[in-house]
Design an enzyme around this catalytic site. Structure first.
Site, PDB file in Angstrom:
ATOM      1  CE  LYS A 216     -87.790  49.795 -31.681  1.00 56.58           C
ATOM      2  NZ  LYS A 216     -88.019  50.597 -30.508  1.00 56.58           N
ATOM      3  CG  PHE A 261     -97.621  57.017 -26.890  1.00 53.55           C
ATOM      4  CD1 PHE A 261     -96.893  56.871 -25.731  1.00 53.55           C
ATOM      5  CD2 PHE A 261     -96.930  57.180 -28.082  1.00 53.55           C
ATOM      6  CE1 PHE A 261     -95.510  56.886 -25.740  1.00 53.55           C
ATOM      7  CE2 PHE A 261     -95.545  57.195 -28.098  1.00 53.55           C
ATOM      8  CZ  PHE A 261     -94.835  57.047 -26.922  1.00 53.55           C
ATOM      9  CB  CYS A 272     -87.082  55.692 -33.186  1.00 51.85           C
ATOM     10  SG  CYS A 272     -85.420  55.398 -32.587  1.00 51.85           S
TER      11      CYS A 272
HETATM   12  N1  LIG Z   1     -82.408  56.416 -30.251  1.00 55.70           N
HETATM   13  C1  LIG Z   1     -83.360  55.668 -29.711  1.00 55.70           C
HETATM   14  O1  LIG Z   1     -84.137  56.106 -28.853  1.00 55.70           O
HETATM   15  C2  LIG Z   1     -83.532  54.216 -30.122  1.00 55.70           C
HETATM   16  C3  LIG Z   1     -84.421  53.403 -29.397  1.00 55.70           C
HETATM   17  C4  LIG Z   1     -84.593  52.079 -29.807  1.00 55.70           C
HETATM   18  C5  LIG Z   1     -83.934  51.605 -30.928  1.00 55.70           C
HETATM   19  N2  LIG Z   1     -83.103  52.444 -31.631  1.00 55.70           N
HETATM   20  C6  LIG Z   1     -82.439  51.915 -32.811  1.00 55.70           C
HETATM   21  O2  LIG Z   1     -81.058  51.826 -32.514  1.00 55.70           O
HETATM   22  C7  LIG Z   1     -80.275  52.014 -33.688  1.00 55.70           C
HETATM   23  C8  LIG Z   1     -79.257  53.115 -33.449  1.00 55.70           C
HETATM   24  O3  LIG Z   1     -79.962  54.319 -33.212  1.00 55.70           O
HETATM   25  P1  LIG Z   1     -79.260  55.573 -32.518  1.00 55.70           P
HETATM   26  O4  LIG Z   1     -80.353  56.530 -32.219  1.00 55.70           O
HETATM   27  O5  LIG Z   1     -78.370  55.107 -31.425  1.00 55.70           O
HETATM   28  O6  LIG Z   1     -78.364  56.104 -33.740  1.00 55.70           O
HETATM   29  P2  LIG Z   1     -77.087  57.059 -33.680  1.00 55.70           P
HETATM   30  O7  LIG Z   1     -76.972  57.644 -35.028  1.00 55.70           O
HETATM   31  O8  LIG Z   1     -77.179  57.938 -32.475  1.00 55.70           O
HETATM   32  O9  LIG Z   1     -75.867  56.064 -33.416  1.00 55.70           O
HETATM   33  C9  LIG Z   1     -75.364  55.166 -34.348  1.00 55.70           C
HETATM   34  C10 LIG Z   1     -73.866  55.026 -34.083  1.00 55.70           C
HETATM   35  O10 LIG Z   1     -73.334  53.955 -34.865  1.00 55.70           O
HETATM   36  C11 LIG Z   1     -72.029  54.333 -35.271  1.00 55.70           C
HETATM   37  N3  LIG Z   1     -71.620  53.494 -36.402  1.00 55.70           N
HETATM   38  C12 LIG Z   1     -72.052  53.527 -37.684  1.00 55.70           C
HETATM   39  N4  LIG Z   1     -71.449  52.576 -38.420  1.00 55.70           N
HETATM   40  C13 LIG Z   1     -70.618  51.904 -37.566  1.00 55.70           C
HETATM   41  C14 LIG Z   1     -69.745  50.801 -37.724  1.00 55.70           C
HETATM   42  N5  LIG Z   1     -69.612  50.175 -38.888  1.00 55.70           N
HETATM   43  N6  LIG Z   1     -69.059  50.381 -36.644  1.00 55.70           N
HETATM   44  C15 LIG Z   1     -69.189  50.998 -35.454  1.00 55.70           C
HETATM   45  N7  LIG Z   1     -70.010  52.046 -35.247  1.00 55.70           N
HETATM   46  C16 LIG Z   1     -70.734  52.501 -36.285  1.00 55.70           C
HETATM   47  C17 LIG Z   1     -72.182  55.810 -35.605  1.00 55.70           C
HETATM   48  O11 LIG Z   1     -70.935  56.476 -35.674  1.00 55.70           O
HETATM   49  C18 LIG Z   1     -73.063  56.275 -34.451  1.00 55.70           C
HETATM   50  O12 LIG Z   1     -72.301  56.694 -33.343  1.00 55.70           O
HETATM   51  C19 LIG Z   1     -81.280  52.319 -34.799  1.00 55.70           C
HETATM   52  O13 LIG Z   1     -81.601  51.143 -35.469  1.00 55.70           O
HETATM   53  C20 LIG Z   1     -82.485  52.816 -34.032  1.00 55.70           C
HETATM   54  O14 LIG Z   1     -83.684  52.654 -34.750  1.00 55.70           O
HETATM   55  C21 LIG Z   1     -82.864  53.724 -31.237  1.00 55.70           C
END
Ligand SMILES: NC(=O)c1ccc[n+]([C@@H]2O[C@H](COP(=O)([O-])OP(=O)(O)OC[C@H]3O[C@@H](n4cnc5c(N)ncnc54)[C@H](O)[C@@H]3O)[C@@H](O)[C@H]2O)c1
Length: 445
Positions: A216, A261, A272
């Site tokens: 990743k 890209f 990210c």
């Molecule tokens: N956003 C993207 O495009 C994307 C793509 C690939 C990977 N990721 C990865 O996915 C992960 C999440 O990213 P995101 O963009 O969704 O973040 P985000 O901030 O939108 O969402 C995270 C969520 O987790 C919740 N949360 C935090 N602690 C918690 C707990 N203990 N129990 C339950 N819920 C909890 C928060 O309230 C929030 O709603 C990261 O590691 C990110 O790098 C994101």
């Protein structure tokens, strides 16, 4: 539906951009899904069929699966533990403040530890949040210590490669699905979860946990490097009177290089790529892989330098910025998203305002989020309203709507028809023909 028509009971922990999309898509594959978050407002919205963020196509799919009874939301970890055959951890892993760029794993650990006491039978816990290599082993140790079923809880790491703006499509039909596992049983169960996309020919790649974790961040680092590469080529083109777009087209046609890209402009931002390459650099530092530290430091520095370049161009275009009216087109870090995390556009807008410019920002969907973090900027409901009396117009997020702007019409409302196209995607010749001075980083004026 799962393998052999198998419907699995899947829980999703965290309902942000990643988690909500994953929960909806898992339900759409036919599984029964229960999703949990610690943010009560987010949960209530999702349960009403409203997505708490803008993502094309997600809300109708959320409603469809709520109506079908395949998707529910809860705030109870006890209910989640009781329910799931497979539990996906999808919580945030932001950058630690003042932590040398390393990832804050507290949300991941606290999610795993909140669930662990409720894991009373054999089950599979799956990490989906992007984490530094080695994190999965630490989660396993913590869960095994805290779960009543202890060693019977298996673990897999299944990284997510979705792009905001295309999240549904990327989740349902990804280029590949990566399974980091420590047992054949985990691999088999993961393949049952993804039986439909796998049956359609999407490759499923099984590997050890550490390699899956690295896949990743290596993918994100490669993409970030490619963007920074074309952006240093833009600098070289500027220094040489050459045209970076023609250069990108010419080198990108080579299939070993590829045109994707390879778009010069303001560089990458969002929730990210920036934090992932910084976290990867911190890991490389810990492990003494100095060449990777150097590479990622350079990529990050080049990327941030693009923001400086646009601020410099703005000064060159209108002189002292104090009191100048500047219209900024775009606040989101990229089009088709309302995500303003580490948005180059918003960072530049803030810097212009800090130098005394009167900045009016327009974005089709991200203004409410932008106003929360930069309440000092003005926000306009339309491009024309933002540009009213402007000394300078900046194009900083490449929404398709902005390519449809009539430069003639916009010229009639500005004080000074000067455009900086920070994203290199507008028709510069058309704008010039309409009487605008157009500055595009990396392209001759
Ligand atoms: N956003 C993207 O495009 C994307 C793509 C690939 C990977 N990721 C990865 O996915 C992960 C999440 O990213 P995101 O963009 O969704 O973040 P985000 O901030 O939108 O969402 C995270 C969520 O987790 C919740 N949360 C935090 N602690 C918690 C707990 N203990 N129990 C339950 N819920 C909890 C928060 O309230 C929030 O709603 C990261 O590691 C990110 O790098 C994101």
């Amino acid at each position: 539906m799962g393998r052999n028509g198998q419907i699995l009971r899947i829980s999703v922990i965290g309902t942000g951009y990643l988690g909500l999309t994953h929960a909806v898509c898992m339900a759409d594959l036919g599984h029964e899904v229960l999703a949990i978050d610690v943010d009560a407002e987010k949960l209530a919205k999702a349960a009403r069929g409203e997505t708490p963020f803008f993502e094309p196509g997600l809300e109708p799919l959320l409603r469809k699966n709520l109506d079908a009874g395949r998707l529910r939301f809860t705030d109870s970890f006890a209910e989640v533990g009781e329910f799931g055959d497979v539990h996906f951890i999808c919580v945030g892993t932001p950058q630690v403040k003042d932590g040398g760029g390393s990832a804050d794993l507290s949300y991941v650990f606290s999610a795993a530890e909140a669930l662990a006491p409720h894991l009373t039978r054999p089950t599979l816990l799956v990490g989906k949040s992007t984490v530094p290599v080695g994190t999965s082993r630490e989660i396993i140790a913590r869960v095994h210590a805290a779960a009543p079923a202890g060693e019977l809880v298996d673990y897999a790491f299944n990284p997510e490669f979705l792009r905001e703006g295309y999240a549904v499509q990327d989740s349902l039909t990804p280029d590949r699905i990566v399974f980091g596992v420590t047992s054949d049983a985990a691999d088999e169960l993961m393949r049952a979860v993804y039986a439909i996309p796998l049956a359609s020919g999407i490759p499923g790649l099984t590997m050890d946990l550490e390699t899956a974790e690295l896949v990743k961040v290596a993918a994100n680092s490669f993409l970030a490097t490619k963007i920074s590469f074309i952006n240093v080529m833009a600098e070289m083109c500027e220094a040489s009177g050459a045209d970076v777009i023609r250069l990108a087209d010419a080198i990108g046609i080579d299939e070993r290089i590829g045109r994707k890209f390879l778009s010069p402009g303001l560089g990458f931002g969002g929730g990210c790529l920036p934090k992932d390459i910084r976290a990867f650099r911190a890991t490389a530092q810990d492990k003494g892989v100095d060449s990777l530290v150097d590479l990622l430091t350079t990529v990050d520095t080049i990327n941030l330098g693009r923001r400086d370049r646009v601020v410099t161009l703005a000064r060159e275009a209108v002189g002292d910025l104090a009191g100048k009216r500047i219209a900024v087109l775009g606040a989101a870090f990229k089009p088709n998203s309302d995500d303003i995390r580490d948005s180059p556009s918003l960072a530049i807008s803030g810097r212009l305002a800090d130098e005394g410019a009167i900045v009016a920002v327009h974005d089709p969907v991200a203004m409410a989020n932008a106003a929360r973090v930069r309440p000092d900027l003005r926000y306009a409901d339309s491009v024309h309203e933002a540009a009213q009396g402007a000394d300078l117009v900046l194009h900083l997020t490449e929404w398709a709507d902005y390519r449809a702007i009539d430069p003639d019409g916009l010229r009639s409302v500005v004080a000074n028809p000067v455009l900086i196209d920070g994203r290199c995607t507008l028709d510069a010749a058309g704008w010039r023909a309409a009487g605008w001075t157009v500055l595009v980083p990396g392209r001759p004026s």
